[in-house]
Enzyme design. Structure first.
Site, PDB file in Angstrom:
ATOM      1  N   ASN A  89       0.822  -1.198   0.000  1.00  0.00           N
ATOM      2  CA  ASN A  89       0.000   0.000   0.000  1.00  0.00           C
ATOM      3  C   ASN A  89       0.864   1.259   0.000  1.00  0.00           C
ATOM      4  OD1 ASN A  89      -2.460   1.407  -0.016  1.00  0.00           O
ATOM      5  ND2 ASN A  89      -3.369  -0.044   1.423  1.00  0.00           N
ATOM      6  N   HIS A 119      23.395   1.360  12.420  1.00  0.00           N
ATOM      7  CA  HIS A 119      24.691   2.019  12.507  1.00  0.00           C
ATOM      8  C   HIS A 119      25.410   1.521  13.755  1.00  0.00           C
ATOM      9  CE1 HIS A 119      24.276   4.939   9.265  1.00  0.00           C
ATOM     10  NE2 HIS A 119      22.993   4.970   9.585  1.00  0.00           N
ATOM     11  N   SER A 144      -0.877  -1.013   8.906  1.00  0.00           N
ATOM     12  CA  SER A 144      -0.385   0.340   8.635  1.00  0.00           C
ATOM     13  C   SER A 144       0.546   0.844   9.724  1.00  0.00           C
ATOM     14  CB  SER A 144      -1.569   1.308   8.532  1.00  0.00           C
ATOM     15  OG  SER A 144      -2.376   0.968   7.447  1.00  0.00           O
ATOM     16  N   ALA A 162      -1.253  -2.872  13.279  1.00  0.00           N
ATOM     17  CA  ALA A 162      -0.917  -1.506  12.898  1.00  0.00           C
ATOM     18  C   ALA A 162      -0.134  -0.815  14.011  1.00  0.00           C
ATOM     19  CB  ALA A 162      -2.188  -0.716  12.591  1.00  0.00           C
ATOM     20  N   THR A 167      10.865  -6.109  16.607  1.00  0.00           N
ATOM     21  CA  THR A 167      12.293  -6.131  16.912  1.00  0.00           C
ATOM     22  C   THR A 167      12.870  -7.534  16.966  1.00  0.00           C
ATOM     23  OG1 THR A 167      11.858  -6.176  19.282  1.00  0.00           O
ATOM     24  CG2 THR A 167      12.096  -3.992  18.251  1.00  0.00           C
ATOM     25  N   LYS A 168      11.985  -8.564  16.948  1.00  0.00           N
ATOM     26  CA  LYS A 168      12.460  -9.948  16.981  1.00  0.00           C
ATOM     27  C   LYS A 168      11.540 -10.807  16.125  1.00  0.00           C
ATOM     28  CE  LYS A 168      10.097 -10.922  21.311  1.00  0.00           C
ATOM     29  NZ  LYS A 168      10.228 -11.319  22.683  1.00  0.00           N
ATOM     30  N   ARG A 182       4.762  -7.940  20.568  1.00  0.00           N
ATOM     31  CA  ARG A 182       4.715  -9.188  21.341  1.00  0.00           C
ATOM     32  C   ARG A 182       3.538 -10.011  20.840  1.00  0.00           C
ATOM     33  NH1 ARG A 182       2.035  -5.394  23.441  1.00  0.00           N
ATOM     34  NH2 ARG A 182       0.240  -5.645  24.771  1.00  0.00           N
ATOM     35  N   ARG A 185      -1.808 -13.622  20.296  1.00  0.00           N
ATOM     36  CA  ARG A 185      -2.661 -14.757  19.964  1.00  0.00           C
ATOM     37  C   ARG A 185      -2.133 -15.432  18.716  1.00  0.00           C
ATOM     38  NH1 ARG A 185      -8.194 -12.736  17.092  1.00  0.00           N
ATOM     39  NH2 ARG A 185      -8.193 -14.909  16.546  1.00  0.00           N
TER      40      ARG A 185
END
Length: 189
Positions: A89, A119, A144, A162, A167-168, A182, A185
């Site tokens: 999108n 960096h 989004s 959204a 990060t993992k 996180r 479900r």
């Protein structure tokens, strides 16, 4: 140094030192990406033209089943792999130096950011870049304004809510929410 040398270094996870010959190739390639995305985003294009411009950006033909709603931004372009029936999108930004792989049947929501570079933390080495790929499995839905960071793999059929910051790694069939994202479900048909 050529683009193939840079891609080999990036795809092996090699640090790209600031002011190195590899960094210079990255900068030259980025200028090409900025030119192509400027053309893509500068006016209306029929869907086939969008795919043609996207193919020029990534350096390989884009399947006829892929849909991208501009504006679309990539600051490198040459390390993106798109599956079939992918929908991206408007407003998305791919920092793809470390590699972005999007599987078949994925939906990428408005303003999603895929960032494959970090960096260096050391102030004297801050210009050095550490690449790591983002791999998005089959049939993933990213909502989004989500951000997916370097080195993350999102498993098949997962949903990124959204506004989430991923990060993992995300397991298959998981729904992730928040910052940092996180699992809340799982989904099944």
């Amino acid at each position: 140094m050529e683009l193939t040398d840079l891609l080999d270094a990036l795809n092996s996870g090699q640090t790209i030192p600031g002011d190195s010959p590899l960094h210079a190739v990255m900068h030259r390639t980025s200028q090409d990406a900025l030119r192509i995305t400027g053309e893509l985003n500068g006016r209306y294009h029929e869907p086939a033209e969008v795919r043609e411009l996207l193919g020029r950006l990534i350096g390989t033909p884009v399947d006829d089943s892929v849909t991208v709603f501009p504006p679309f931004h990539a600051d490198f372009g040459k390390n993106i792999t798109l599956g079939k029936r992918v929908f991206i999108n408007s407003g998305c930004t791919f920092q793809d130096q470390g590699g972005v792989v999007i599987g078949d049947d994925c939906l990428i929501g408005h303003n999603t950011v895929l960032a494959t570079l970090n960096h260096d933390l050391a102030p004297t080495r801050r210009a050095d870049m550490h690449p790591a790929p983002i791999v998005i499995g089959t049939n993933v839905w990213i909502g989004s304004n989500a951000t997916v960071l370097a080195g993350v793999t999102i498993g098949a059929h997962a949903v990124v809510a959204a506004g989430s910051v991923v990060t993992k790694d995300v397991p298959e069939n998981a729904v992730v929410v928040g910052s940092p994202a996180r699992v809340v479900r799982t989904v099944r048909d």
